[in-house]
Design a protein around this motif. Structure first.
Motif, PDB file in Angstrom:
ATOM      1  N   LYS A   1       0.817  -1.219   0.000  1.00 18.33           N
ATOM      2  CA  LYS A   1       0.000   0.000   0.000  1.00 18.33           C
ATOM      3  C   LYS A   1       0.846   1.263   0.000  1.00 18.33           C
ATOM      4  O   LYS A   1       0.301   2.369   0.055  1.00 18.33           O
ATOM      5  CB  LYS A   1      -0.929   0.004   1.216  1.00 18.33           C
ATOM      6  N   ASN A   2       2.173   1.111  -0.023  1.00 18.49           N
ATOM      7  CA  ASN A   2       3.075   2.277   0.035  1.00 18.49           C
ATOM      8  C   ASN A   2       2.721   3.182   1.215  1.00 18.49           C
ATOM      9  O   ASN A   2       2.680   4.407   1.081  1.00 18.49           O
ATOM     10  CB  ASN A   2       3.008   3.083  -1.274  1.00 18.49           C
ATOM     11  N   THR A   3       2.493   2.583   2.347  1.00 18.21           N
ATOM     12  CA  THR A   3       2.037   3.339   3.509  1.00 18.21           C
ATOM     13  C   THR A   3       2.818   2.937   4.752  1.00 18.21           C
ATOM     14  O   THR A   3       3.068   1.749   4.994  1.00 18.21           O
ATOM     15  CB  THR A   3       0.540   3.120   3.741  1.00 18.21           C
ATOM     16  N   MET A   4       3.173   3.933   5.532  1.00 24.94           N
ATOM     17  CA  MET A   4       3.847   3.739   6.814  1.00 24.94           C
ATOM     18  C   MET A   4       2.895   4.160   7.920  1.00 24.94           C
ATOM     19  O   MET A   4       2.069   5.054   7.719  1.00 24.94           O
ATOM     20  CB  MET A   4       5.123   4.590   6.862  1.00 24.94           C
ATOM     21  N   TYR A   5       3.037   3.508   9.063  1.00 24.98           N
ATOM     22  CA  TYR A   5       2.159   3.790  10.193  1.00 24.98           C
ATOM     23  C   TYR A   5       2.971   4.082  11.446  1.00 24.98           C
ATOM     24  O   TYR A   5       4.106   3.652  11.581  1.00 24.98           O
ATOM     25  CB  TYR A   5       1.237   2.588  10.464  1.00 24.98           C
ATOM     26  N   LEU A   6       2.330   4.804  12.356  1.00 24.14           N
ATOM     27  CA  LEU A   6       2.898   4.993  13.685  1.00 24.14           C
ATOM     28  C   LEU A   6       1.765   4.796  14.677  1.00 24.14           C
ATOM     29  O   LEU A   6       0.892   5.652  14.799  1.00 24.14           O
ATOM     30  CB  LEU A   6       3.518   6.378  13.854  1.00 24.14           C
ATOM     31  N   GLN A   7       1.781   3.660  15.355  1.00 22.34           N
ATOM     32  CA  GLN A   7       0.799   3.403  16.405  1.00 22.34           C
ATOM     33  C   GLN A   7       1.344   3.999  17.697  1.00 22.34           C
ATOM     34  O   GLN A   7       2.414   3.611  18.154  1.00 22.34           O
ATOM     35  CB  GLN A   7       0.571   1.896  16.569  1.00 22.34           C
ATOM     36  N   MET A   8       0.586   4.929  18.255  1.00 21.84           N
ATOM     37  CA  MET A   8       1.015   5.613  19.465  1.00 21.84           C
ATOM     38  C   MET A   8       0.087   5.254  20.603  1.00 21.84           C
ATOM     39  O   MET A   8      -1.136   5.445  20.494  1.00 21.84           O
ATOM     40  CB  MET A   8       1.007   7.129  19.242  1.00 21.84           C
ATOM     41  N   THR A   9       0.641   4.736  21.672  1.00 21.44           N
ATOM     42  CA  THR A   9      -0.142   4.384  22.854  1.00 21.44           C
ATOM     43  C   THR A   9       0.430   5.082  24.081  1.00 21.44           C
ATOM     44  O   THR A   9       1.543   5.627  24.032  1.00 21.44           O
ATOM     45  CB  THR A   9      -0.140   2.861  23.076  1.00 21.44           C
ATOM     46  N   SER A  10      -0.318   5.046  25.167  1.00 19.51           N
ATOM     47  CA  SER A  10       0.115   5.690  26.418  1.00 19.51           C
ATOM     48  C   SER A  10       0.612   7.104  26.162  1.00 19.51           C
ATOM     49  O   SER A  10       1.668   7.511  26.662  1.00 19.51           O
ATOM     50  CB  SER A  10       1.209   4.856  27.095  1.00 19.51           C
TER      51      SER A  10
END
Length: 126
Positions: A78-87
Motif C-alpha cells: 500500500k506504500n504506507t507507513m504507520y505509527l501506532q502511538m499508545t500511552s
C-alpha cells in the motif's frame, strides 16, 4: 521523487492512543527501497526524531522517549507507513511529519531525508 501525505492526527487525553498514517507516491524505485521516518516538532523548538523503518521494513529505530509506547510499521503493498502511538503523554504534543530517504539514511540524526510531508497535529491533554 516521493510525495508524502500524513493523516490520523487529532486530540486525545493523556493515556490514549492514536494511529498515524503516511501514504507515499513513489516513482522510479519501489517503496520498500526507501528509508522512512517519523519526526515531530513543537513550534519554536527543534524538530526531533521519533522513529524510523528501513531495510525493506526489517529494521526499526525508536527515540528513547517513545520506546515501548510507539510502534512503527509499513505496508509495502500500500506504500504506507504507520505509527501506532499508545500511552500518550502531553509531552507528545507536536506536529508529526513523515519523511523518506533513498540510499543512505541516519534516522537518529535525521540525515538523508529529502522528501517530507506537510505534517499532522497531535495534541495530548492532561
Amino acid at each position: 521523487q516521493v510525495q508524502l501525505q500524513e493523516s490520523g492526527g487529532g486530540s486525545v487525553q493523556s493515556g490514549g492512543s492514536l494511529k498515524l498514517s503516511c501514504a507515499a507516491s513513489v516513482s522510479g524505485y519501489p517503496y520498500s527501497s526507501y528509508c522512512m521516518g517519523w519526526f515531530r516538532q513543537v513550534p519554536g523548538k527543534v524538530r526531533e526524531t521519533v522513529a524510523g523503518i528501513f531495510n525493506s521494513g526489517v529494521s526499526t529505530y525508536y527515540a528513547d522517549s517513545v520506546k515501548g509506547r510507539f510502534t512503527i510499521s509499513q505496508d509495502n503493498a500500500k506504500n504506507t507507513m504507520y505509527l501506532q502511538m499508545t500511552s500518550l503523554k502531553p509531552d507528545d504534543t507536536a506536529i508529526y511529519y513523515c519523511a523518506a530517504a533513498f540510499g543512505y539514511c541516519d534516522v537518529a540524526a535525521m540525515v538523508g531525508f529529502g522528501s517530507w510531508g506537510r505534517g499532522t497535529q497531535v495534541t495530548v491533554s492532561s
